[in-house]
Structure formats: structure tokens, C-alpha cells
Design a protein around this motif. Structure first.
Motif, PDB file in Angstrom:
ATOM      1  N   UNK B  15       1.298 -11.307  -3.185  1.00  0.00           N
ATOM      2  CA  UNK B  15       2.709 -11.663  -3.347  1.00  0.00           C
ATOM      3  C   UNK B  15       3.200 -11.293  -4.742  1.00  0.00           C
ATOM      4  N   UNK B  16       2.372 -11.550  -5.749  1.00  0.00           N
ATOM      5  CA  UNK B  16       2.787 -11.245  -7.130  1.00  0.00           C
ATOM      6  C   UNK B  16       3.033  -9.754  -7.298  1.00  0.00           C
ATOM      7  N   UNK B  17       2.112  -8.934  -6.791  1.00  0.00           N
ATOM      8  CA  UNK B  17       2.296  -7.488  -6.927  1.00  0.00           C
ATOM      9  C   UNK B  17       3.540  -7.017  -6.185  1.00  0.00           C
ATOM     10  N   UNK B  18       3.747  -7.568  -5.028  1.00  0.00           N
ATOM     11  CA  UNK B  18       4.900  -7.155  -4.230  1.00  0.00           C
ATOM     12  C   UNK B  18       6.212  -7.529  -4.932  1.00  0.00           C
ATOM     13  N   UNK B  19       6.216  -8.681  -5.573  1.00  0.00           N
ATOM     14  CA  UNK B  19       7.442  -9.110  -6.263  1.00  0.00           C
ATOM     15  C   UNK B  19       7.687  -8.274  -7.516  1.00  0.00           C
ATOM     16  N   UNK B  20       6.599  -7.894  -8.183  1.00  0.00           N
ATOM     17  CA  UNK B  20       6.764  -7.017  -9.354  1.00  0.00           C
ATOM     18  C   UNK B  20       7.347  -5.675  -8.898  1.00  0.00           C
ATOM     19  N   UNK B  21       6.844  -5.188  -7.781  1.00  0.00           N
ATOM     20  CA  UNK B  21       7.360  -3.924  -7.229  1.00  0.00           C
ATOM     21  C   UNK B  21       8.855  -4.051  -6.915  1.00  0.00           C
ATOM     22  N   UNK B  22       9.211  -5.154  -6.272  1.00  0.00           N
ATOM     23  CA  UNK B  22      10.620  -5.356  -5.908  1.00  0.00           C
ATOM     24  C   UNK B  22      11.499  -5.411  -7.157  1.00  0.00           C
ATOM     25  N   UNK B  24      10.947  -4.155 -10.096  1.00  0.00           N
ATOM     26  CA  UNK B  24      11.028  -2.837 -10.725  1.00  0.00           C
ATOM     27  C   UNK B  24      12.010  -1.949  -9.974  1.00  0.00           C
ATOM     28  N   UNK B  25      11.888  -1.992  -8.654  1.00  0.00           N
ATOM     29  CA  UNK B  25      12.763  -1.145  -7.844  1.00  0.00           C
ATOM     30  C   UNK B  25      14.229  -1.563  -7.960  1.00  0.00           C
ATOM     31  N   UNK B  26      14.451  -2.807  -8.262  1.00  0.00           N
ATOM     32  CA  UNK B  26      15.832  -3.278  -8.391  1.00  0.00           C
ATOM     33  C   UNK B  26      16.367  -2.997  -9.796  1.00  0.00           C
ATOM     34  N   UNK B  27      15.579  -3.329 -10.819  1.00  0.00           N
ATOM     35  CA  UNK B  27      16.136  -3.302 -12.171  1.00  0.00           C
ATOM     36  C   UNK B  27      16.274  -1.895 -12.751  1.00  0.00           C
ATOM     37  N   UNK B  28      15.311  -1.012 -12.511  1.00  0.00           N
ATOM     38  CA  UNK B  28      15.419   0.330 -13.111  1.00  0.00           C
ATOM     39  C   UNK B  28      16.651   1.084 -12.596  1.00  0.00           C
ATOM     40  N   UNK B  29      16.855   1.166 -11.284  1.00  0.00           N
ATOM     41  CA  UNK B  29      18.077   1.840 -10.823  1.00  0.00           C
ATOM     42  C   UNK B  29      19.351   1.126 -11.275  1.00  0.00           C
ATOM     43  N   UNK B  30      19.270  -0.201 -11.408  1.00  0.00           N
ATOM     44  CA  UNK B  30      20.468  -0.929 -11.854  1.00  0.00           C
ATOM     45  C   UNK B  30      20.826  -0.518 -13.282  1.00  0.00           C
ATOM     46  N   UNK B  31      19.818  -0.381 -14.123  1.00  0.00           N
ATOM     47  CA  UNK B  31      20.073   0.047 -15.513  1.00  0.00           C
ATOM     48  C   UNK B  31      20.720   1.428 -15.533  1.00  0.00           C
ATOM     49  N   UNK B  66      18.680  -5.523  -3.972  1.00  0.00           N
ATOM     50  CA  UNK B  66      17.689  -6.451  -3.403  1.00  0.00           C
ATOM     51  C   UNK B  66      17.701  -6.318  -1.884  1.00  0.00           C
ATOM     52  N   UNK B  67      18.908  -6.279  -1.311  1.00  0.00           N
ATOM     53  CA  UNK B  67      19.033  -6.133   0.139  1.00  0.00           C
ATOM     54  C   UNK B  67      18.439  -4.815   0.605  1.00  0.00           C
ATOM     55  N   UNK B 265      11.728  -9.576   4.166  1.00  0.00           N
ATOM     56  CA  UNK B 265      11.649 -10.864   3.464  1.00  0.00           C
ATOM     57  C   UNK B 265      10.210 -11.369   3.472  1.00  0.00           C
ATOM     58  N   UNK B 266       9.591 -11.242   4.656  1.00  0.00           N
ATOM     59  CA  UNK B 266       8.190 -11.668   4.769  1.00  0.00           C
ATOM     60  C   UNK B 266       7.312 -10.888   3.784  1.00  0.00           C
ATOM     61  N   UNK B 267       7.611  -9.589   3.638  1.00  0.00           N
ATOM     62  CA  UNK B 267       6.771  -8.734   2.798  1.00  0.00           C
ATOM     63  C   UNK B 267       6.686  -9.269   1.365  1.00  0.00           C
ATOM     64  N   UNK B 268       7.825  -9.649   0.796  1.00  0.00           N
ATOM     65  CA  UNK B 268       7.740 -10.077  -0.615  1.00  0.00           C
ATOM     66  C   UNK B 268       7.713 -11.591  -0.793  1.00  0.00           C
TER      67      UNK B 268
END
Lengths: 130, 706
Positions: B15-22, B24-31, B66-67, B265-268
Motif C-alpha cells: 500500500x505504501x509503495x502504491x500511494x507513493x506512486x500515486x 508522484x504521478x499526481x504531483x509532478x504533472x501538476x507542477x 487523482x481521478x 480505489x482498491x489498488x491504492x
């Protein structure tokens, strides 16, 4: 229904309209009670006879007395003859809200200050009444 | 606080790795997107207005990211079908037998002024379905009423009694009405727990319109038995049974995109999932021990009872060391969506307040970070509307400012050349394109998943109908998005300003919205749209096309509300094979049973009274009267003043009829068996024919006429 004269019964005194009115009310009650057909009709006839040339209220009162005499006014009973209940017996448990520390930094600060005070001044001495 | 001994469960690392992935995927493109956005603005984000604009944009971009990434993760999970964390695996290969005979489950159906016919039909459907599994003996049903309407109260009692007689369910199906409905639904469930919770290892919580297949319920119990570390197991309920256009579009979206989002949702989330308040199974003991939701201190909408208690209960269950899981791959769980836009908004008003209350819980000690994030997610579900509105208004303000204020060609520092405002249209198009990808690519993913499973997409009426349905749904949700935006913004603002909501019953039938209702609800939004659009058009016509879709939607909000609420329009789409869902193509046994149960004839009664005249029937009908008084608690003599007041009430009712009584007065009489009995007697002994007739004491004309 027609107004054929009844045989084997004394002609009721009083206004025929009143009689019909009493009869309809008593019959309606008996129908609503959902009693076995003959049982219900017997009770209705008996109450009308007992009430005589009286008002609706008297006929209904007699009917209710008859229902009580026959044990038909005891509400809804279960298979074992007890009053029906829609709920199982209680088996009480406890469910209380645990306190939520919604501002943990505030309580952490409080804990820190208390510890600090203890370190500086020693444990708080309360002069009780003992 | 932890009592399950699973504070650091095996899934935690994944779960921790999956959340870190999420993240990263959200914040880098947002920046990157925020930088591009700043570069598009005349002062490159150098003014206060532009900084605010970029900040709001960044939050919104992160929010839709996130969605998008949740959907993408769900897409991958469903495509490769290799999920070692799936909860349903626990029951694989088992028949429908529950091994532990002490694993008793209570099925809770909390109701509040609901359509009794629908509730009973749902109960009968689930009862029958469960009966076919052979494990039904381990389940009891509880109708937990918080009803405040006197007519519905009596109707509920009758429905329960009739059900027990017809299905031979005495001792298995129970009915309880609370006299005080404190803490609403969560209080209702807690009251059950305190009275009978100790009798049951599990409870399955329903909504009034929930339907679940018996096999699903048994599988859920088996999963809980196999996984003692699970505290709450949530199923994803599928929306069904609606005919209005908007509800059919919602149902369609729920079926096409829902499974993918649930898998994502289940994934992360894994064991840190949410509880949605119904169609879920709960381990009763830890729930009683740890999940009583406290009242928030203070007054106003952000204090008092927590309206969205389910998220908090999930967080508390997790804090106690039990997992909360989403069984995304379990079917046979259904609910009904709001039939009209106004009904949906009414529900959203309540949810909005509930979610904003979570602002006060985000930092609660001991909660897991994911649940804090889920609180934030819930807040943003409504807060994002206000941010979007703010973004659009700020953009409009910027556009208007560009007209009235000259650009600054030479800033304070000495430069040789003027600083020309540069407009990069390709940057703008890239940004617009990437936003569109985030919003619409998941729809394509869903379609791919359906086609991979069945290349003909038969469950959705065929490939062409599926594609057309998606286009239609996208069009409709795009049209309605600005209307939802301004309503949600209003709800957020009203809540933050201290305006609270009541507890309304959710409409659960396909009644449409009248023009009067639509105008009353949407006039201010229409005016707002007209003023906004007019101002921008007059000040800066070249900017107007950018906001014209929003303005057009707001101007059309009343007609949109009316037309989308029409069942006739929904049925026309259905007949054309559009917005079809699998349950409409092949009706499951449970939903067929529900339809049949809804058509059951009413029981015989000699009175010309409808079943909805519950109070009158409790007074007049001897059987209903007997049932009601039998179910009341023992009569206790009240204070003389109270007794006198009730006697006056009986007198008033007997003389003036039921129409003279207020709802509160009817409730007073219904709660008191002695005075209700007295009224029953007086009505039946009434000499006046008119007086008796107003209580329905007339024989049908064919029988009384002589």
C-alpha cells in the motif's frame, strides 16, 4: 338487499333506518375483525338483539362486551398466546464514543508543558484534606 | 486502541509503495501544468491575481489527476486480473455454506419516512434470495425505523406484521421504531448495537433502497470469517431501476466506469478503504467498541452530529487495527440513484455539510494518513466546485482587467527593451488537451475493458450503443457540470457561513421535476450566468467564447433540470437501446423479484381508506388498532396535565375528525394506547353519520344501499 319481512324474529321496534344503521356499523366492525364468517355474524346478531331498539352506540357497546366475553379483544397474540412483539429480547451492550483528540498539537503542547514543569519543580503536591 | 493485533498488516508495504506512486504521478504533472499555466498569463504569474489563479488551477489539476490515475490503476488491475489482495479470493472454491454456526448476521434496514411498499418489496426480495442459499438461518433482519410521520409509522407496522405472516418470518424479521431519532442514521444503528449487537458477529447495513443477492451476502460473511483482520467490507453498489434520463445516465456511468474506479480505489487504498454507509458488512464487536461517532463540539453546520458518519466510522475501525476493504469484484449489490437533478442536489447538500465537517477531524490523533487523505478527498468533492468557480471568475476578472489596464512594458528595473505581453496559443492548447485527456481518457479505458471482456458488448446493447451511450453521458454530464458547480459552491459557502440542513427523506420514485420547481430552484443560477456572461461579453468579447459553454449551461439550467427528470425521455432512450445497463439486458433474479414484489396486491380491507392513511386506520380498523397498541410499550399513567391534554385531543379528534389534528397531535395519540383506544371506541360509537363518515366508517355503496 330487499325489505322482505323477517320470519321467526320479532319485528324490531324503533325507526327501521336506525336499525339498519346499527346493523351496518356492527357488521362493518365484525368484517374488519376478520373473524370466521359465521362466528362474526353470530356475534353481530347477538349484539343487535341484546342492544334492542337502541342507538348505534349501544349496539357497538354490546358487541364489544361480547368480544371481551369471548376473549376476542386481547390484541394480537403470538403462537404461544403472548402479546405480539416486534423486537427480540434485549441483550444490552455498551457503545460509547471514544474521546477524539482533534487538535493533537494542542494536547502535545500541554503534555510537554506538564512534563517540563514536573522536571523543574517536581511533581505537583496537592495538600489534600487528609 | 489497537485490538486486532494487525497494526502493521502484510498489505501495508504494498500500500505504501502504491500511494507513493500515486502521489508522484499526481504531483509532478501538476507542477508542470501549473508552470505552463503561469507562463500563459500576461505577467507570467507575477501579480497577486495571477498567483491566486495559478494556485487554484494547480489544486484543480491535482484533483482531476487523482481521478485519472485511480482510473488508470483500475484499468491495469482489471486488464491483467492478477490481484493477490482481492478479498473475494478468501471465499474461492467454497460452496454457499457458512461454517461457523455462531457466525450470526443481522441485516439492518434503517428507514426514515420511506415508501413502505418499496422497503417491504426490497426486504422480501432479499429474504427470498437468501432463502435459496440454504444459509438463511444465520441471518436475521431488522427494520430500524426513525420515522416521524404518523401515517408511515402505522404503515410500517402493518407491513412488518403482514410480511411475518406471509413469509412465516416471526422471530427472524424484527421491527423497531425509535421514539427519538437522535444522531440520525448512525444513532439508529448504534441503538441496534446497544440493544442486540451482542447477539450478532456481523451486521450487513442496507439503505432503504438497497437490494443484495443472497449469494453475495453469504460470500461476504465467508470472507469475514476467513479474514478476521477485516472490520468492514464494502461492496460497490450498482445503480439500477430508474427511468428518468438523468438517473439512467448516472446508472450507465456507474456500470461503465464504476468497476474501473472501484478497482483503482482498491489498488491504492487496500485495507484503508472507505465505508459508504450501506451495502457493507461490519464486524459488530469492534464496531461497538471503537466506532461510535462522537458529536462535534459547537453549534452550526460544522458542529453537532456528523452527517457523513460512514467515513469516520471507517477511519475509527482502521484506527482500532482492523482493515476496511472494498470488495470491488463482488457483484449482486444494488442501490437506486436520485431520480432528478433536484433530488441529487438535495442529497448533495447533506453530503456537502457532512464532508465539510471532516475538516475538523483531519488531524485527529491516531487516524491513518490514508483516512486523513480520504477526508480531504471528500472535502474537495464539494470544495473543488467552489475552486472551479473561483478559477473561472478569476479568469474572467483577469480578462476584464486586461481591457481596462494597460500592460506594463517597463518594470521598475532599468531595461533596454520593453516587456511585450506574449501569448503562446500552443501552450494553452497543450494545457487544454492534457486536461481533456485526464477527464476523458478513463471513459475510453472503460470501453476497452468492456470490449476485452465481451467484444460484442452485449451487456450494454452492442458496441455501437455502448459508444453512443458514453458520448451521450459525456455530453449530458458536461452540460450539467456548471449547474452542479454553482449549486455545490453555494452549499459550501452556506455551510461555511453557518447555514445548516435538515434531515429530508430522499425521493425514490421517478416523479419528474415541474417547471415551477425548476424555476424556483434555478432562477438565481440563470441570472448569475446571464450577468456573468453579459459582463464579460461587453468588456472583452474575445474572451467570451472561453466561458460561453458555462454561461449557456447556466442559462439553460431550468429546462435541463425539467427535461432530464422526465421518465418518458429516459424510456425513449432505453427503447432506442441507449444508456442500457447489463441489468436491463438480462434482468437478475433479484431485480425481477423486486419488480414482482412491487406489484403485489394490497390486502383486503372493508374500509374505503388508502394504505397511506395510517393514522386513521390505527384509529378505525380494529386489527390495525390492535396491532399498533400491542406493539406499544406498556401504558404508563402520565401527569394529570398531560392526561387532560390527551383527553382534549381525543375529544377534538372525535368531534372534528382526523383532518383537525396536526402531525404532532397524531403522534401524541399514536404513542398513547389508552387514549387511542378511547378514540377508537368513540369513533365506532359515533351516532352522527357525517362524523363517522369522516373516519371512513361507511360501507361500500353497493352493499350499504338498500
Amino acid at each position: 338487499m330487499t325489505s322482505i319481512p323477517e320470519t321467526g324474529m320479532s319485528t324490531p321496534a324503533g325507526s327501521p333506518d336506525e336499525w339498519r344503521y346499527s346493523r351496518d356499523r356492527v357488521l362493518l366492525y365484525v368484517r374488519a375483525l376478520d373473524l370466521p364468517p359465521f362466528r362474526g355474524l353470530d356475534l353481530a346478531v347477538e349484539s343487535l338483539k341484546a342492544a334492542g331498539p337502541a342507538s348505534v352506540s349501544e349496539a357497538m357497546r354490546k358487541l364489544r362486551e361480547l368480544l371481551a366475553e369471548n376473549g376476542l379483544d386481547r390484541g394480537i397474540l403470538d403462537e404461544e398466546g403472548r402479546h405480539i412483539s416486534s423486537m427480540p429480547s434485549l441483550n444490552r451492550g455498551v457503545m460509547v464514543a471514544e474521546p477524539l483528540d482533534r487538535v493533537p498539537w494542542k494536547s502535545a503542547l500541554g503534555r510537554f508543558l506538564r512534563r517540563w514543569r514536573r522536571n523543574l519543580f517536581g511533581p505537583w503536591e496537592t495538600n489534600g484534606h487528609a | 486502541m489497537h485490538d486486532a493485533g494487525t497494526a502493521n498488516p502484510s498489505w501495508n508495504r504494498a500500500a505504501s509503495w502504491r500511494r507513493i506512486l500515486l502521489l508522484t504521478l499526481v504531483f509532478l504533472p501538476t507542477l508542470a501544468a501549473a508552470r505552463t499555466m503561469a507562463g500563459l498569463l500576461p505577467s507570467r504569474g507575477g501579480t497577486a491575481l495571477e498567483i491566486l489563479l495559478v494556485a487554484v488551477f494547480a489544486v484543480l489539476f491535482a484533483w482531476i489527476s487523482v481521478g485519472f490515475w485511480t482510473a488508470s490503476m483500475g484499468f491495469v488491475l482489471l486488464l491483467f486480473k492478477n490481484n493477490r489482495f482481492s478479498v473475494s479470493r478468501a471465499g474461492e472454491g467454497m460452496d454457499l455454506t457458512i461454517a461457523g454456526t455462531d457466525a450470526r448476521t443481522a441485516v439492518l434496514i434503517p428507514i426514515y419516512n420511506e415508501d413502505v411498499r418499496r422497503v417491504t418489496a426490497g426486504l422480501r426480495t432479499v429474504w427470498t434470495s437468501l432463502g435459496k442459499t440454504g444459509s438463511s438461518g444465520l441471518f436475521d433482519f431488522f427494520l430500524l425505523s426513525d420515522t416521524t410521520d404518523p401515517d408511515i409509522w402505522v404503515e410500517e407496522e402493518e407491513a412488518w406484521h403482514r410480511f411475518c405472516r406471509e413469509e412465516n418470518a416471526s422471530g427472524r424479521v424484527f421491527y423497531r421504531r425509535r421514539s427519538s431519532n437522535s444522531r440520525r442514521k448512525s444513532g439508529n444503528v448504534a441503538d441496534f448495537c446497544r440493544r442486540w449487537g451482542k447477539n450478532y458477529r456481523y451486521m450487513i447495513v442496507f439503505d432503504a433502497d438497497s437490494v443484495m443477492a443472497g449469494t453475495t451476502m453469504v460470500r461476504m460473511v465467508q470472507s469475514m470469517e476467513a479474514r478476521p483482520d477485516i472490520g468492514i467490507l464494502q461492496t460497490p453498489p450498482a445503480g439500477v431501476n430508474r427511468e428518468t434520463l438523468i438517473a439512467r445516465a448516472q446508472q450507465f456511468a456507474n456500470h461503465v466506469y464504476g468497476p474501473m474506479f472501484a478497482a483503482g480505489l482498491h489498488f491504492w487504498q487496500l485495507g484503508d478503504a472507505q465505508y459508504w454507509g450501506h451495502n457493507a458488512i461490519i464486524r459488530t464487536e469492534p464496531f461497538m467498541k471503537h466506532c461510535q461517532v462522537p458529536r462535534l463540539p459547537g453549534k452550526g453546520p460544522l458542529g453537532g452530529d456528523i452527517l457523513s458518519h460512514d467515513f469516520v466510522e471507517a477511519a475509527l475501525m482502521r484506527r482500532a487495527g482492523y482493515g476496511v476493504w472494498l470488495a470491488y469484484d463482488i457483484g449482486g449489490s444494488w442501490e437506486e440513484t436520485p431520480p432528478t437533478l433536484l433530488d441529487e442536489l438535495k442529497r448533495d447538500r447533506r453530503w456537502c455539510q457532512g464532508n465539510l465537517q471532516h475538516m475538523r477531524l483531519i488531524f485527529t490523533r491516531g487516524l491513518f494518513p490514508t483516512h486523513r487523505a480520504l477526508f480531504l478527498n471528500g472535502i474537495l468533492s464539494y470544495g473543488s466546485a467552489l475552486l472551479w468557480l473561483a478559477f473561472l471568475l478569476l479568469s474572467s476578472a483577469q480578462a476584464v482587467a486586461d481591457v481596462f489596464f494597460e500592460p506594463v512594458y517597463f518594470s521598475g528595473t532599468k531595461t533596454l527593451f520593453p516587456q511585450w505581453p506574449v501569448w503562446h496559443p500552443h501552450w494553452a492548447l497543450t494545457l487544454l488537451g492534457s486536461t481533456a485527456v485526464l477527464l476523458f481518457l478513463p471513459k475510453l479505458f472503460s470501453m476497452v475493458l468492456i470490449l476485452v471482456k465481451d467484444p460484442q458488448a452485449r451487456a450494454f446493447g452492442g458496441r455501437a450503443n455502448l459508444a453512443s451511450g458514453i458520448l451521450l453521458e459525456v455530453g449530458l454530464s458536461t452540460l450539467l457540470a456548471p449547474v452542479r458547480m454553482i449549486f455545490h459552491s453555494l452549499f459550501v459557502t452556506a455551510t461555511l457561513l453557518g447555514k445548516s440542513v435538515g434531515w429530508g427523506t430522499q425521493s425514490r420514485d421517478d416523479r419528474g421535476t415541474s417547471w415551477g420547481e425548476a424555476v424556483a430552484a434555478h432562477w438565481w443560477g440563470t441570472l448569475f450566468g446571464a450577468a456573468w456572461g453579459g459582463l464579460v461579453y461587453l468588456a472583452n468579447p474575445s474572451f467570451f467564447p472561453w466561458i460561453s459553454p458555462i454561461v449557456a449551461s447556466l442559462l439553460l439550467s431550468a429546462p435541463l433540470s425539467v427535461f432530464t427528470s422526465r421518465a418518458s425521455l429516459g424510456k425513449a432512450f432505453r427503447n432506442a437501446g441507449l444508456l442500457l445497463i447489463p441489468e436491463e439486458v438480462e434482468l437478475p433474479d433479484e431485480l425481477a423479484g423486486l419488480e414482482e414484489n412491487l406489484r403485489r396486491p394490497e390486502p383486503y380491507t372493508p374500509f374505503p381508506l388508502s394504505r397511506k392513511q395510517g393514522f386513521v386506520r390505527a384509529v378505525v380498523d380494529p386489527l390495525v388498532h390492535a396491532l399498533h397498541t400491542s406493539l406499544l410499550l406498556r401504558y404508563k399513567k402520565k401527569a394529570p396535565a398531560r392526561e387532560n391534554a390527551l383527553e382534549e385531543l381525543v375529544e377534538k379528534a372525535a368531534v372534528k375528525g382526523p383532518g383537525s389534528l396536526t402531525r404532532r397531535e397524531k403522534m401524541e395519540l399514536l404513542k398513547d394506547p389508552r387514549h387511542l383506544g378511547e378514540l377508537h371506541r368513540r369513533v365506532w360509537e359515533a351516532e352522527s353519520r357525517d362524523g363517522a363518515a369522516q373516519w371512513g366508517l361507511v360501507l361500500p355503496p353497493s352493499e350499504s344501499g338498500e
